[in-house]
Design a protein around this motif. Structure first.
Motif, short mmCIF file in Angstrom:
data_model
loop_
_atom_site.label_atom_id
_atom_site.label_comp_id
_atom_site.label_asym_id
_atom_site.label_seq_id
_atom_site.Cartn_x
_atom_site.Cartn_y
_atom_site.Cartn_z
N ILE A 82 4.57 -15.68 -13.26
CA ILE A 82 4.25 -15.02 -11.99
C ILE A 82 5.45 -14.20 -11.50
CG2 ILE A 82 3.73 -15.44 -9.54
CD1 ILE A 82 2.06 -17.88 -10.55
N ALA A 83 6.65 -14.75 -11.64
CA ALA A 83 7.86 -14.01 -11.26
C ALA A 83 8.04 -12.76 -12.11
CB ALA A 83 9.08 -14.92 -11.36
N LEU A 84 7.76 -12.88 -13.42
CA LEU A 84 7.85 -11.71 -14.29
C LEU A 84 6.83 -10.64 -13.90
CD1 LEU A 84 8.47 -13.31 -17.79
CD2 LEU A 84 9.88 -11.58 -16.69
N LEU A 85 5.61 -11.07 -13.59
CA LEU A 85 4.60 -10.11 -13.15
C LEU A 85 5.01 -9.41 -11.85
CD1 LEU A 85 1.29 -12.06 -13.86
CD2 LEU A 85 2.03 -9.94 -14.94
N ALA A 86 5.63 -10.17 -10.95
CA ALA A 86 6.10 -9.57 -9.70
C ALA A 86 7.20 -8.53 -9.96
CB ALA A 86 6.59 -10.65 -8.74
N LEU A 87 8.08 -8.83 -10.91
CA LEU A 87 9.13 -7.86 -11.26
C LEU A 87 8.54 -6.61 -11.92
CD1 LEU A 87 12.12 -10.00 -12.52
CD2 LEU A 87 12.14 -8.37 -10.66
N VAL A 88 7.56 -6.81 -12.78
CA VAL A 88 6.90 -5.66 -13.43
C VAL A 88 6.24 -4.79 -12.37
CG1 VAL A 88 4.96 -5.02 -14.91
CG2 VAL A 88 6.60 -6.73 -15.67
N ARG A 89 5.58 -5.44 -11.41
CA ARG A 89 4.96 -4.69 -10.31
C ARG A 89 6.02 -3.90 -9.54
NH1 ARG A 89 4.60 -4.32 -5.22
NH2 ARG A 89 2.69 -3.71 -4.17
N LYS A 90 7.16 -4.53 -9.29
CA LYS A 90 8.25 -3.85 -8.56
C LYS A 90 8.73 -2.64 -9.34
CE LYS A 90 11.33 -3.48 -5.33
NZ LYS A 90 10.95 -3.01 -4.01
N PHE A 91 8.87 -2.77 -10.65
CA PHE A 91 9.29 -1.63 -11.46
C PHE A 91 8.27 -0.49 -11.41
CE2 PHE A 91 12.37 -4.36 -13.85
CZ PHE A 91 13.47 -3.53 -13.69
N ILE A 92 6.99 -0.84 -11.40
CA ILE A 92 5.95 0.20 -11.39
C ILE A 92 5.93 0.96 -10.07
CG2 ILE A 92 3.43 0.53 -11.35
CD1 ILE A 92 3.27 -1.44 -13.64
N VAL A 93 6.08 0.26 -8.94
CA VAL A 93 5.99 0.94 -7.65
C VAL A 93 7.33 1.49 -7.19
CG1 VAL A 93 4.01 -0.43 -6.91
CG2 VAL A 93 6.30 -1.18 -6.28
N GLN A 106 1.03 5.01 -9.23
CA GLN A 106 1.90 3.89 -8.89
C GLN A 106 1.23 3.01 -7.84
OE1 GLN A 106 5.49 6.07 -7.82
NE2 GLN A 106 6.57 5.08 -9.51
N SER A 107 0.61 3.62 -6.87
CA SER A 107 -0.08 2.87 -5.83
C SER A 107 -1.24 2.06 -6.40
CB SER A 107 -0.59 3.83 -4.76
OG SER A 107 -1.44 3.18 -3.85
N LEU A 108 -2.05 2.70 -7.23
CA LEU A 108 -3.19 2.00 -7.83
C LEU A 108 -2.75 0.87 -8.75
CD1 LEU A 108 -5.71 4.87 -8.64
CD2 LEU A 108 -5.97 3.03 -6.97
N PHE A 109 -1.79 1.14 -9.61
CA PHE A 109 -1.32 0.10 -10.53
C PHE A 109 -0.60 -1.02 -9.79
CE2 PHE A 109 -1.52 3.45 -13.98
CZ PHE A 109 -2.67 2.92 -14.52
N GLY A 110 0.07 -0.68 -8.70
CA GLY A 110 0.69 -1.71 -7.86
C GLY A 110 -0.36 -2.64 -7.27
N MET A 111 -1.48 -2.07 -6.82
CA MET A 111 -2.56 -2.89 -6.28
C MET A 111 -3.19 -3.76 -7.38
SD MET A 111 -4.31 -0.11 -3.72
CE MET A 111 -5.45 -1.21 -2.89
N VAL A 112 -3.36 -3.19 -8.56
CA VAL A 112 -3.94 -3.95 -9.67
C VAL A 112 -3.01 -5.10 -10.06
CG1 VAL A 112 -4.54 -3.85 -12.12
CG2 VAL A 112 -5.34 -2.07 -10.56
N LEU A 113 -1.73 -4.84 -10.14
CA LEU A 113 -0.79 -5.91 -10.50
C LEU A 113 -0.70 -6.98 -9.42
CD1 LEU A 113 2.00 -4.05 -12.43
CD2 LEU A 113 0.65 -5.97 -13.22
N THR A 114 -0.86 -6.58 -8.16
CA THR A 114 -0.90 -7.57 -7.10
C THR A 114 -2.08 -8.51 -7.30
OG1 THR A 114 0.16 -6.04 -5.55
CG2 THR A 114 -1.05 -7.90 -4.60
N LEU A 115 -3.22 -7.95 -7.69
CA LEU A 115 -4.39 -8.78 -7.99
C LEU A 115 -4.13 -9.70 -9.19
CD1 LEU A 115 -7.37 -6.34 -7.46
CD2 LEU A 115 -7.00 -8.51 -6.32
#
Length: 164
Positions: free
Chosen positions: A106-117, A68-77
């Motif tokens: 961008i908002a959708l990507l931020a939500l996806v990141r939130k779901f992952i972490v 979750q941490s790694l994928f959160g960082m990747v999605l932030t990028l």
């Protein structure tokens, strides 16, 4: 006066811009450089974090927190890159505003990141429902904006009913 910025020749274009358009282009250029630096630093931090986890044998496939941490960082990028891309569209395609689709994406990507972490075991169900509702609403708006911009584009599997 002729100068190149981001691969664009600005001499002829710069003369035709109003003072405010010149201001906008300058701000977009500065933001693009700032985001590029942020992406470079975040990528370096991701590499260091991943190498550190591999060296210390903390990268265990059974440890969901590490992934979750790694994928959160990747999605932030990815979010930062998409934001930079939307600014580059303004520069290269001579559009004066950032496209609505890009902001929604961008908002959708931020939500996806939130779901992952998100830790589902410690999160209230109402929070998960609210995030899901926001994702659904953004998805619908993205679809509506896409179909408004390209009315001839049909979804896959849809057939055009043309009267004979």
């Amino acid at each position: 006066m002729s100068f190149r910025l981001f691969g664009l020749e600005w001499s002829s274009r710069w003369k035709t811009l109003s003072i405010y358009e010149k201001f906008e282009q300058l701000i977009v250029s500065i933001l693009t450089w700032i985001i590029a630096v942020i992406v470079a630093v975040a990528t370096w931090q991701l590499i260091l974090h991943t190498v550190g986890m591999i060296r210390s044998h903390l990268l265990d496939p059974r440890d969901s927190q590490a992934f979750q941490s790694l994928f959160g960082m990747v999605l932030t990028l990815l979010i930062a890159l998409e934001f930079k891309h939307s600014l580059m569209v303004v520069l290269h395609h001579q559009r004066n505003v950032v496209q609505t689709r890009s902001v929604i994406l961008i908002a959708l990507l931020a939500l996806v990141r939130k779901f992952i972490v998100l830790d589902l075991y410690q999160t209230e169900p109402s929070t998960v429902a609210a995030l899901a509702g926001a994702a659904l609403a953004l998805g619908i708006v993205f679809w509506l904006v896409r179909s408004q911009e390209n009315p001839d584009v049909m979804g896959e599997g849809q057939e055009r009913n043309i009267p004979s």
